[in-house]
Design a protein around this motif. Structure first.
Motif, mmCIF file in Angstrom:
data_model
loop_
_atom_site.group_PDB
_atom_site.id
_atom_site.type_symbol
_atom_site.label_atom_id
_atom_site.label_comp_id
_atom_site.label_asym_id
_atom_site.label_seq_id
_atom_site.Cartn_x
_atom_site.Cartn_y
_atom_site.Cartn_z
ATOM 1 N N ASP A 43 0.805 -1.225 0.000
ATOM 2 C CA ASP A 43 0.000 0.000 0.000
ATOM 3 C C ASP A 43 0.840 1.279 0.000
ATOM 4 O OD1 ASP A 43 0.886 -0.459 2.489
ATOM 5 O OD2 ASP A 43 -1.066 -0.480 3.491
ATOM 6 N N GLN A 45 2.075 4.326 -1.867
ATOM 7 C CA GLN A 45 1.658 5.025 -3.079
ATOM 8 C C GLN A 45 2.816 5.802 -3.690
ATOM 9 O OE1 GLN A 45 -1.581 7.556 -1.958
ATOM 10 N NE2 GLN A 45 -2.801 5.887 -1.137
ATOM 11 N N LEU A 66 -3.030 4.655 -8.015
ATOM 12 C CA LEU A 66 -2.321 5.445 -7.009
ATOM 13 C C LEU A 66 -0.820 5.144 -7.030
ATOM 14 C CD1 LEU A 66 -4.884 5.182 -4.054
ATOM 15 C CD2 LEU A 66 -4.615 7.022 -5.698
ATOM 16 N N ARG A 68 0.661 2.206 -6.890
ATOM 17 C CA ARG A 68 1.086 1.058 -6.089
ATOM 18 C C ARG A 68 1.423 -0.107 -7.018
ATOM 19 N NH1 ARG A 68 -4.151 1.756 -2.327
ATOM 20 N NH2 ARG A 68 -5.020 1.428 -4.387
ATOM 21 N N PHE A 218 -16.036 -5.721 -4.759
ATOM 22 C CA PHE A 218 -16.160 -4.962 -6.004
ATOM 23 C C PHE A 218 -17.187 -3.848 -5.854
ATOM 24 C CE2 PHE A 218 -17.984 -4.278 -10.251
ATOM 25 C CZ PHE A 218 -16.836 -4.056 -10.980
ATOM 26 N N ILE A 219 -18.299 -4.130 -5.160
ATOM 27 C CA ILE A 219 -19.299 -3.080 -4.982
ATOM 28 C C ILE A 219 -19.041 -2.271 -3.718
ATOM 29 C CG2 ILE A 219 -21.087 -4.182 -6.361
ATOM 30 C CD1 ILE A 219 -22.372 -5.170 -3.843
ATOM 31 N N GLY A 220 -17.880 -2.469 -3.112
ATOM 32 C CA GLY A 220 -17.466 -1.581 -2.024
ATOM 33 C C GLY A 220 -17.916 -2.012 -0.645
ATOM 34 N N LEU A 221 -18.506 -3.222 -0.514
ATOM 35 C CA LEU A 221 -19.026 -3.632 0.789
ATOM 36 C C LEU A 221 -18.083 -4.574 1.522
ATOM 37 C CD1 LEU A 221 -22.765 -4.178 -0.146
ATOM 38 C CD2 LEU A 221 -21.726 -2.244 1.028
ATOM 39 N N GLN A 224 -12.080 -3.031 2.754
ATOM 40 C CA GLN A 224 -12.043 -1.577 2.682
ATOM 41 C C GLN A 224 -10.638 -1.110 2.298
ATOM 42 O OE1 GLN A 224 -14.873 0.486 3.078
ATOM 43 N NE2 GLN A 224 -15.712 -1.555 2.777
ATOM 44 N N PRO A 225 -10.542 0.017 1.602
ATOM 45 C CA PRO A 225 -9.232 0.527 1.222
ATOM 46 C C PRO A 225 -8.365 0.740 2.452
ATOM 47 C CG PRO A 225 -11.004 2.022 0.529
ATOM 48 C CD PRO A 225 -11.635 0.879 1.214
ATOM 49 N N PRO A 226 -7.054 0.559 2.371
ATOM 50 C CA PRO A 226 -6.287 0.188 1.162
ATOM 51 C C PRO A 226 -6.028 -1.310 1.038
ATOM 52 C CG PRO A 226 -4.789 0.892 2.891
ATOM 53 C CD PRO A 226 -6.152 0.872 3.509
ATOM 54 N N ALA A 235 -12.446 -3.257 -9.020
ATOM 55 C CA ALA A 235 -13.398 -2.147 -9.019
ATOM 56 C C ALA A 235 -12.701 -0.811 -9.251
ATOM 57 C CB ALA A 235 -14.158 -2.118 -7.695
ATOM 58 N N THR A 236 -11.560 -0.590 -8.585
ATOM 59 C CA THR A 236 -10.915 0.708 -8.759
ATOM 60 C C THR A 236 -10.267 0.821 -10.135
ATOM 61 O OG1 THR A 236 -8.995 -0.156 -7.616
ATOM 62 C CG2 THR A 236 -10.478 1.193 -6.323
ATOM 63 N N ILE B 306 -4.246 12.404 -9.631
ATOM 64 C CA ILE B 306 -5.546 11.730 -9.734
ATOM 65 C C ILE B 306 -6.635 12.639 -10.312
ATOM 66 C CG2 ILE B 306 -5.082 10.018 -7.937
ATOM 67 C CD1 ILE B 306 -6.832 11.607 -6.061
ATOM 68 N N ASN B 363 -19.527 5.994 -0.946
ATOM 69 C CA ASN B 363 -19.008 4.759 -1.523
ATOM 70 C C ASN B 363 -19.014 4.845 -3.053
ATOM 71 O OD1 ASN B 363 -18.228 2.186 -2.077
ATOM 72 N ND2 ASN B 363 -20.094 1.219 -1.334
ATOM 73 N N PRO B 365 -16.073 5.251 -6.558
ATOM 74 C CA PRO B 365 -14.647 5.091 -6.870
ATOM 75 C C PRO B 365 -13.841 6.377 -6.662
ATOM 76 C CG PRO B 365 -15.979 4.096 -8.591
ATOM 77 C CD PRO B 365 -16.932 4.762 -7.648
ATOM 78 N N ARG B 368 -13.356 7.015 -2.957
ATOM 79 C CA ARG B 368 -12.459 6.024 -2.351
ATOM 80 C C ARG B 368 -11.012 6.354 -2.700
ATOM 81 N NH1 ARG B 368 -16.396 1.808 -3.348
ATOM 82 N NH2 ARG B 368 -15.383 1.328 -5.301
ATOM 83 N N GLU B 372 -8.121 7.230 -0.078
ATOM 84 C CA GLU B 372 -6.880 6.468 0.071
ATOM 85 C C GLU B 372 -5.655 7.364 0.018
ATOM 86 O OE1 GLU B 372 -6.382 2.481 -1.708
ATOM 87 O OE2 GLU B 372 -8.331 2.864 -2.598
ATOM 88 N N VAL B 373 -5.712 8.402 -0.826
ATOM 89 C CA VAL B 373 -4.552 9.301 -0.920
ATOM 90 C C VAL B 373 -4.405 10.096 0.375
ATOM 91 C CG1 VAL B 373 -3.611 11.288 -2.135
ATOM 92 C CG2 VAL B 373 -4.677 9.451 -3.418
ATOM 93 N N GLN B 375 -5.524 9.269 3.288
ATOM 94 C CA GLN B 375 -5.122 8.282 4.298
ATOM 95 C C GLN B 375 -3.606 8.075 4.288
ATOM 96 O OE1 GLN B 375 -6.409 4.227 3.313
ATOM 97 N NE2 GLN B 375 -7.323 4.074 5.341
ATOM 98 N N LEU B 387 -11.216 4.733 6.705
ATOM 99 C CA LEU B 387 -12.236 5.249 5.793
ATOM 100 C C LEU B 387 -13.592 4.671 6.167
ATOM 101 C CD1 LEU B 387 -10.365 5.008 2.388
ATOM 102 C CD2 LEU B 387 -10.631 6.978 3.875
#
Lengths: 281, 510
Positions: A43, A45, A66, A68, A218-221, A224-226, A235-236, B306, B363, B365, B368, B372-373, B375, B387
């Motif tokens: 993670d 960046q 990002l 990575r 994929f649907i964000g559930l 969690q990032p990162p 997804a991202t 970004i 929620n 992209p 998020r 993340e950046v 964070q 997050l």
């Protein structure tokens, strides 16, 4: 001993199953050694170097949105996916097998348990998982729990059916006549004879669970990032599909290969363990 | 022999198909003039009645069909006449507007003072979702058929700006009464286009109004098609199915850079991305902590990477597109990226080892990615950020209740300063003030500028309030956005407006 050796040989002769096993073993090694194999921390960046294409020095599979390292994230992602698959199946087996065994062995509990299972099966699996996550909140732990819960009914049904099929056999009655208690009959004598279909199902279920957890991420559930979870990476990366397809391609391939490997293994196990198929060979 | 023959056949077929597909693929440059303009919209549109819709996209699309008394120029600031031809303030709380004569709504109803009264009162009534924005409205009086007097409850300097926004459109009273709830499917106004059909969540189609009072529209039909998925929109633009993509992501800009048939248009945008702190919660009640965190975020790098180079960072409350912004005093960021200073400030505030906190995002992209950046940046100064990604409605609700630590929100970037200043008033806790930061002096200044009609005096008040808010740093801005659109170069005459998507003067082909 001899019989077991025969099984193993038959299994190895089953080429696709052996291939599945090899891939899974390789994944397990990669997952275990991820911190030593990964060229970068997963993670860290580097925004100026974002979306670098595969083959960039230092980044064999390129970098994500990002900056990575994708290879490192995939290696760490293997850990997450394998752990998800194993924990989910452990939850499902841990709840489903005792419940199914009880339902099959003792008709008194059969009605209650099987109606509860019917109730759970009346929801589409992913919807049930969504509901559970909506209540508990998003996150990897809750995702595993949710997918585990919706995998329970399959194990209940299979265990119950197997137990029913051996319940009236002579060796069970012999054990009972010899004065064995219910618990001993059930777990020492009956369950070992039901292992084959459970093993096959558990293997398939690992594949399904990895796929479902990836979908939820994929649907964000889910993750969690990162967290470098493959579904979340997919997804991202999707946003940049046109200019940097590699960000989506590699996690997609990783999911595909892993799920395929578990499915091949499951197929092979079924072919080898099923006595009816064995006769046909 | 036969095997290799078969192979050749397959290869030949594949080549033929590929060539045919290539020829049919991109539209040939200089295609004959088309009479239809097709635009893609990214946000789901359900209804179109300005009274009940909060989505800015609805206001943008409506700007071709519905008109208001006044509008703004392409800078989003300068007020221009639209359905009113002239106006003057009688007192601080009473304005008189002279209306444009010989204008008719699309249903034939004459446009007059009665229609203005009906439409504005409708926006302010108890059912309207915008009633809060029109809380200043006292009454609308019909002086004669072509003159109205608008009274505010208190002297209200931003009135013209409020009337120029994309909510207070003047609609046909007859149509509203006859259509009832169906009005939201096909609003009736006075604009250069009229609605033909609307399929919620799919498309909205408008046709030229041949009886328009001003210059007629160049195309006879404009189709607004909802495509949410970014790659699908790009594919549709490349294949010629769409002419304009409204609001695009940096990835599309990059994809179009190598394709000469397409262009990217930019202009000022009415949108900023801001990150706020909940100043009612520890440790954000300490100004040193807030400043430290702003010093800890590398906004310049975020914009350059970004955000695809789109936008500029600034100090809230005034984005560079807002009236009152002063490049002399506000041009340099008060809290630029400086991790060492950030760590020093945190140590001074009693957090030498940082702390743990949460960041509430939607929620999505883009959020998020921003999350993340930030964070990763804040981790460098010892602050561990978790997050909290929630759906839009929950974020809205939760930040209003003050359950958050840090949060991200988009607000206005052009026009009158009073569009953003309410976010810093104590009266707006649990409504628009989600930083839960306020100051009696700032409250007083904001109220005073709202009631000051003298432009110079008002400017001074606005800048005083802005300076105090900058100093207290209850929030920071990641960027004032630029509106970025993608067009097929066959499209001629489209200009970027921050609050309206005018297509009257746009044509396709040559």
């Amino acid at each position: 001993m001899n019989r077991r050796g025969g099984l193993w040989r038959r299994f190895l002769r089953h080429r696709s199953a052996a291939a599945g096993l090899v891939v899974i073993a390789a994944l397990a090694v990669v997952a275990a050694l991820a911190p030593w194999l990964a060229p970068h921390p997963p993670d860290v960046q580097n925004l100026p170097g974002r979306l670098a294409p595969p083959g960039t020095p230092g980044h064999p599979l390129g970098t994500d949105e990002l900056g990575r390292d994708i290879l490192s994230r995939l290696l760490y992602g293997a850990r997450i996916s394998l752990v998800i698959g194993i924990i989910v199946v452990a939850v499902a087996v841990g709840v489903g097998v005792p419940a199914g065994a009880l339902a099959g062995y003792n008709p008194r509990y059969d009605g209650v348990i099987m109606r509860a299972v019917d109730l759970m099966l009346s929801f589409p699996g992913i919807l049930l998982a969504l509901v559970i996550i909506a209540v508990l909140g998003p996150g990897l732990g809750n995702t595993m729990l949710a997918v585990g819960i919706f995998s329970v009914p399959v194990f209940v049904r299979i265990t119950r059916a197997s137990i029913l099929s051996v319940r009236e056999l002579e060796y069970v009655q012999a054990a009972r006549a010899a004065g064995a208690r219910d618990g001993r009959i059930l777990f020492r004598h009956m369950l070992p004879n039901c292992l084959a279909p459970l093993l096959v199902q558990a293997t398939f279920r690992v594949a399904t669970s990895i796929l479902t957890a990836a979908s939820l991420s994929f649907i964000g559930l889910g993750a969690q990032p990162p967290t470098p979870e493959w579904g979340a990476m997919l997804a991202t990366g999707r946003v940049n599909l046109y200019i940097a397809p590699h960000v989506t391609l590699y996690p997609g391939l990783a999911i595909f290969i892993t799920v395929l490997a578990f499915n091949l293994l499951g197929d092979g196990l079924r072919d080898v363990l099923d006595p009816r198929l064995r006769a046909a060979h | 022999m036969t095997q290799s023959m078969r192979w050749w056949t397959v290869v030949a077929c594949a080549v033929t198909v590929a060539v045919a597909a290539g020829a049919a693929g991109p539209p040939a440059a200089g295609a004959p003039a088309r009479d239809v303009l097709r635009l893609s919209v990214r946000t789901t549109v359900v209804g179109l009645d300005p009274k009940f819709e909060t989505a800015s996209t609805v206001g943008f699309i409506n700007s071709n069909v519905l008109e208001s008394l006044v509008t703004t120029d392409f800078d989003g600031k300068t007020i221009l006449p639209q359905l009113a031809t002239e106006w003057r303030a009688e007192t601080g709380s009473s304005w008189v507007f002279r209306l444009r004569p010989n204008v008719r709504f699309h249903d034939g109803t004459p446009f007059n003072a009665q229609a203005v009264k009906f439409s504005l009162e409708r926006m302010a009534d108890a059912e309207s979702v915008h009633r809060g924005d029109f809380a200043w409205l006292q009454s609308v009086e019909v002086v004669d058929p072509l003159t109205v007097r608008i009274r505010s409850k208190f002297p209200y300097a931003p009135m013209l700006s409020a009337l120029a926004f994309y909510q207070p459109y003047i609609v046909s009273p007859t149509a509203v009464q006859q259509m009832g709830t169906q009005f939201g499917q096909k609003p009736v106004g006075t604009g250069p286009f009229k609605y033909e059909s609307h399929v919620p969540r799919q498309r909205t189609i408008m046709v030229r109004n041949d009886d328009y009072w001003g210059p007629k529209a160049k195309v006879s039909r404009a189709e607004w098609i909802i495509v949410v998925e970014e790659n699908a929109r790009l594919a549709a633009l490349l294949s010629g199915e769409l002419d304009i993509l409204t609001i695009i992501e940096p990835s599309i800009m990059q994809a179009l850079a190598t394709r000469p048939q397409f262009a990217v248009l930019r202009g000022p945008d009415d949108l900023v991305d801001r990150v706020g702190f909940n100043a009612r919660k520890r440790p954000f009640d300490d100004v040193r902590v807030r400043r430290a965190l702003i010093h800890g975020v590398n906004r310049m790098q975020m914009i350059a990477t970004i955000f695809g180079g789109v936008g500029v960072a600034y100090d809230p409350p005034l984005a560079p597109g807002i009236w009152g912004y002063d490049p002399q005093t506000m041009g340099r960021l008060s809290y630029p990226y400086d991790p060492n200073k950030a760590r020093a400030l945190l140590a001074e505030a009693g957090f030498p080892n940082g702390f743990r906190t949460t960041f509430t995002i939607i929620n999505r992209p883009d959020h998020r990615q921003i999350g993340e950046v930030i964070q990763a940046d804040l981790k460098q100064i010892g602050v561990e950020v978790a997050l909290r990604a929630l759906d839009f409605a929950t974020v809205s609700q939760s930040t209003r209740q003050g359950e958050h630590d840090m949060y991200i929100i988009g607000t206005y970037g052009v026009g009158d300063p009073d569009r953003v200043l309410p976010e810093f008033e104590s009266a707006n806790f649990n409504v628009r003030n989600r930083n839960f930061w306020a100051d009696p002096e700032v409250d007083r200044l904001i109220l005073a500028q709202r009631q000051e009609l003298d432009t110079q005096k008002r400017l001074a008040l606005v800048r005083q309030a802005a300076a105090k808010i900058r100093e207290a740093a209850p929030e920071f801005a990641l960027r004032w956005r630029r509106a970025v659109l993608a067009i097929n170069k066959d499209v001629v005459g489209y200009r970027v407006h921050p609050q309206k998507w005018y297509v009257r003067d746009t044509s396709v082909g040559r």
